[in-house]
Design a protein around this motif. Structure first.
Motif, PDB file in Angstrom:
ATOM      1  N   PHE A  65       0.826  -1.204   0.000  1.00 54.53           N
ATOM      2  CA  PHE A  65       0.000   0.000   0.000  1.00 54.53           C
ATOM      3  C   PHE A  65       0.864   1.259   0.000  1.00 54.53           C
ATOM      4  CE2 PHE A  65       0.853  -0.862   4.438  1.00 54.53           C
ATOM      5  CZ  PHE A  65       0.989   0.390   5.023  1.00 54.53           C
ATOM      6  N   ILE A  66       0.234   2.360  -0.390  1.00 53.98           N
ATOM      7  CA  ILE A  66       0.883   3.677  -0.378  1.00 53.98           C
ATOM      8  C   ILE A  66       0.337   4.440   0.815  1.00 53.98           C
ATOM      9  CG2 ILE A  66       1.319   5.796  -1.669  1.00 53.98           C
ATOM     10  CD1 ILE A  66       0.657   4.200  -4.220  1.00 53.98           C
ATOM     11  N   ASP A  67       1.213   4.855   1.727  1.00 56.13           N
ATOM     12  CA  ASP A  67       0.740   5.533   2.928  1.00 56.13           C
ATOM     13  C   ASP A  67       0.487   7.011   2.652  1.00 56.13           C
ATOM     14  OD1 ASP A  67       3.203   6.876   2.966  1.00 56.13           O
ATOM     15  OD2 ASP A  67       4.065   5.562   4.490  1.00 56.13           O
ATOM     16  N   LYS A  68       0.096   7.739   3.692  1.00 54.89           N
ATOM     17  CA  LYS A  68      -0.285   9.142   3.538  1.00 54.89           C
ATOM     18  C   LYS A  68       0.896  10.032   3.177  1.00 54.89           C
ATOM     19  CE  LYS A  68      -4.284   8.811   6.597  1.00 54.89           C
ATOM     20  NZ  LYS A  68      -4.937   9.292   7.839  1.00 54.89           N
ATOM     21  N   LYS A  69       2.105   9.558   3.386  1.00 56.96           N
ATOM     22  CA  LYS A  69       3.297  10.320   3.003  1.00 56.96           C
ATOM     23  C   LYS A  69       3.699  10.050   1.552  1.00 56.96           C
ATOM     24  CE  LYS A  69       5.175  10.278   7.711  1.00 56.96           C
ATOM     25  NZ  LYS A  69       6.310   9.840   8.573  1.00 56.96           N
ATOM     26  N   GLY A  70       2.944   9.155   0.899  1.00 61.98           N
ATOM     27  CA  GLY A  70       3.268   8.818  -0.484  1.00 61.98           C
ATOM     28  C   GLY A  70       4.302   7.725  -0.621  1.00 61.98           C
ATOM     29  N   GLU A  71       4.657   7.079   0.485  1.00 62.42           N
ATOM     30  CA  GLU A  71       5.669   6.037   0.464  1.00 62.42           C
ATOM     31  C   GLU A  71       5.024   4.664   0.359  1.00 62.42           C
ATOM     32  OE1 GLU A  71       7.909   6.591   3.997  1.00 62.42           O
ATOM     33  OE2 GLU A  71       8.800   8.493   3.357  1.00 62.42           O
ATOM     34  N   LYS A  72       5.641   3.779  -0.415  1.00 65.40           N
ATOM     35  CA  LYS A  72       5.103   2.435  -0.608  1.00 65.40           C
ATOM     36  C   LYS A  72       5.558   1.546   0.549  1.00 65.40           C
ATOM     37  CE  LYS A  72       4.478   0.824  -4.706  1.00 65.40           C
ATOM     38  NZ  LYS A  72       4.579   0.226  -6.070  1.00 65.40           N
ATOM     39  N   GLN A  73       4.579   0.861   1.140  1.00 66.12           N
ATOM     40  CA  GLN A  73       4.838  -0.045   2.269  1.00 66.12           C
ATOM     41  C   GLN A  73       4.370  -1.445   1.921  1.00 66.12           C
ATOM     42  OE1 GLN A  73       6.347   1.028   4.985  1.00 66.12           O
ATOM     43  NE2 GLN A  73       6.174   3.257   4.745  1.00 66.12           N
ATOM     44  N   ARG A  74       4.965  -2.407   2.619  1.00 67.58           N
ATOM     45  CA  ARG A  74       4.612  -3.814   2.388  1.00 67.58           C
ATOM     46  C   ARG A  74       4.469  -4.494   3.745  1.00 67.58           C
ATOM     47  NH1 ARG A  74       5.352  -7.383  -2.068  1.00 67.58           N
ATOM     48  NH2 ARG A  74       5.795  -9.543  -1.478  1.00 67.58           N
ATOM     49  N   VAL A  75       3.290  -5.070   4.000  1.00 70.17           N
ATOM     50  CA  VAL A  75       3.025  -5.704   5.292  1.00 70.17           C
ATOM     51  C   VAL A  75       2.544  -7.141   5.042  1.00 70.17           C
ATOM     52  CG1 VAL A  75       1.659  -5.640   7.418  1.00 70.17           C
ATOM     53  CG2 VAL A  75       2.379  -3.500   6.333  1.00 70.17           C
ATOM     54  N   VAL A  76       3.073  -8.074   5.864  1.00 66.30           N
ATOM     55  CA  VAL A  76       2.701  -9.475   5.757  1.00 66.30           C
ATOM     56  C   VAL A  76       1.906  -9.855   7.012  1.00 66.30           C
ATOM     57  CG1 VAL A  76       3.511 -11.859   5.556  1.00 66.30           C
ATOM     58  CG2 VAL A  76       4.757  -9.983   4.414  1.00 66.30           C
ATOM     59  N   TRP A  77       0.684 -10.335   6.781  1.00 64.01           N
ATOM     60  CA  TRP A  77      -0.150 -10.841   7.888  1.00 64.01           C
ATOM     61  C   TRP A  77      -0.166 -12.348   7.838  1.00 64.01           C
ATOM     62  CZ3 TRP A  77      -1.705  -5.972   6.105  1.00 64.01           C
ATOM     63  CH2 TRP A  77      -2.015  -5.030   7.099  1.00 64.01           C
ATOM     64  N   ARG A  78       0.213 -12.982   8.921  1.00 63.30           N
ATOM     65  CA  ARG A  78       0.229 -14.457   8.973  1.00 63.30           C
ATOM     66  C   ARG A  78      -0.871 -14.958   9.892  1.00 63.30           C
ATOM     67  NH1 ARG A  78       4.718 -16.290   6.557  1.00 63.30           N
ATOM     68  NH2 ARG A  78       6.459 -14.850   6.312  1.00 63.30           N
TER      69      ARG A  78
END
Length: 469
Positions: free
Chosen positions: A456-469
């Motif tokens: 996802f792209i956060d509010k700062k415009g930076e791309k983030q990647r999160v893994v839910w297990r």
């Protein structure tokens, strides 16, 4: 001597007249004062009831007997039956028991709303059922089919094959008043045809459950216990004003707080299911909340009640009508909006493309505008506690992307709502997603044990990647 006798007779007559005058005027005035009568008219009869008065004295003029008689035959007992096949333990084959049979895994109530067998109840009463058994007040039993249900509102619609049934007509829950007498009709603890009485304790009550849409319940002190779920809350005219749904209790039993889905909301959901097959939810297109003392102080607000508009969704009816951030919504149509649950409760009884008149304050000035509701479309990624919705072109441009869905709401208390809400998800499990249908397809196709990877792209415009297990 004769003169003395005459004087004595006059004195006696004067005493009698004085006593009569005292009794006629002074004592009558005293009784009138005790009775609370301020009129200067002569008092005709005492309203004080003697201690030996034999007739029953009621503290209210309300008569519940007619409402009870009208409704008790239209509330049914709903049994959630699980059908199992095959052995349930390794010894059943050895003893020749194939383990086939039925077991009641839950029970509740339901309300007949048409003479041909449509029944409204709670979703949690029928959820997970292999078979539903409905028993009427006359002990006749039927197998019921689920026409449709809505988990968010906890309402479900059933149908039995029957005719000429007693039913309860819908009343207008918007007209319900605080302190109004109500009856709860249902089957608590499997006790059929139970009627309890109470009053409306509060309206537009939000239970603040993290995993549910903001709700707007009618609160009552009519006794509601396990088994009452899905039963009727009726006024003294025998009209359905709510579907009994929940209680607040540390013990699991009634302690004076019970909650019902307002009949206007239940009726709208039922009609949607019958006409469209699912719920058509209209939205204003704002984010906000109830005004709190802290908000009054922080923003210097001129009112302590209403809904503060924190943001307006691009392309929504609210934006098209000109509503802006920092506006304060005070009324919608003829419904006063003192808190956020007032707003959600009324809007949840409307459909997309309905037009409502919104009265609001902007910089202290009162204004009115017509808002056309837009359709609420969202998908819950339940395993990770996120709800996503389609993003407008403007929202995508703001995040410098051509595709993605926005995180609409956080469903878990352990996630940072400020960081996630409004962010744009572009990929799930390394697959691009452009709308909620893409999200549903990707999530539903994965194995239950597999992790969910969200880009996802956060509010700062930076791309983030999160893994839910």
């Amino acid at each position: 001597m004769k003169k003395l006798a005459s004087l004595l007779i006059v004195a006696i007559l004067g005493g009698i007249l004085s006593l009569c005058g005292y009794k006629l005027f002074l004592e009558e005035e005293s009784v009138a004062s005790i009775a609370g009568i301020s009129s200067s008219q002569p008092h005709q009869s005492s309203t004080i009831i003697p201690a030996n008065y034999t007739n029953t004295v009621y503290g209210t003029n309300a008569d519940f007997t007619e409402a009870a008689e009208k409704t008790v035959h239209a509330v049914v007992h709903v049994k959630n039956v699980a059908v199992f096949n095959g052995p349930r333990n390794p010894f059943e084959y050895y003893y020749g028991n194939r383990g086939e049979g039925k077991a009641v895994q839950g029970a509740g109530s339901g309300v007949i709303i048409t003479p041909d067998g449509y029944i409204v109840t709670n979703n949690h009463v029928i959820e997970g059922a292999s078979e539903l058994e409905v028993t009427l007040n006359n002990n006749q039993s039927y197998t019921a089919e689920v026409v449709g249900s809505d988990k968010k509102s906890d309402i479900a619609l059933l149908k039995i094959d029957a005719e000429d049934l007693d039913y309860i007509p819908f009343g207008n829950s918007d007209n319900v008043k605080l302190g109004e007498w109500v009856l709860a009709v249902g089957n608590p603890f499997n006790l059929k045809s139970t009627v309890t009485a109470g009053i409306v304790s509060a309206k537009a009550r939000d239970l603040n459950t993290a995993d549910a849409m903001p709700q707007s319940f009618i609160q009552t002190d009519a006794a509601i216990n396990p088994g009452n779920s899905g039963g009727a809350l009726v006024n003294i005219n025998g009209e359905l004003i709510g579907i009994n749904t929940a209680i607040t209790s540390k013990t699991g039993s009634y302690i004076g707080y019970a909650f019902a889905v307002p009949s206007n909301n239940a009726r709208k959901i039922v009609e949607d299911i019958m006409e469209f097959g699912d719920v058509q939810q209209g939205i204003l297109g704002i984010r906000g909340g109830s005004i709190t003392p802290a908000a009054v102080e922080e923003y210097g607000l001129s009112t302590s009640q209403g809904v503060y508009v924190a943001s307006v969704s691009p392309g929504s009816g609210a934006e098209n009508a000109g509503l802006k951030e920092h506006d304060i919504i005070k009324q919608i149509d003829n419904i006063k909006i003192n808190k956020f649950s007032d707003l959600t409760g009324y809007i949840n009884s409307k459909r997309p493309d309905d037009v409502v008149k919104v009265t609001y304050l902007r910089d202290g000035d009162k204004r009115e505008v017509d808002v056309k509701l837009t359709k609420y479309e969202a998908y819950r990624i339940t395993p990770i506690g996120l709800e996503v919705a389609n993003a407008s072109k403007k929202e995508l441009r703001n995040y410098n992307t051509d595709y993605g869905v926005k995180i609409n709401r956080i469903l878990r208390n352990d996630l940072p709502a400020e960081e996630f809400t409004g962010a744009i998800i572009t990929e799930i499990n390394n697959e691009k997603v452009s709308d909620i249908r893409d999200v549903e397809r990707v999530v539903e196709s994965k194995s239950t044990a597999d992790p969910i990877v969200v880009t996802f792209i956060d509010k700062k415009g930076e791309k983030q990647r999160v893994v839910w297990r």
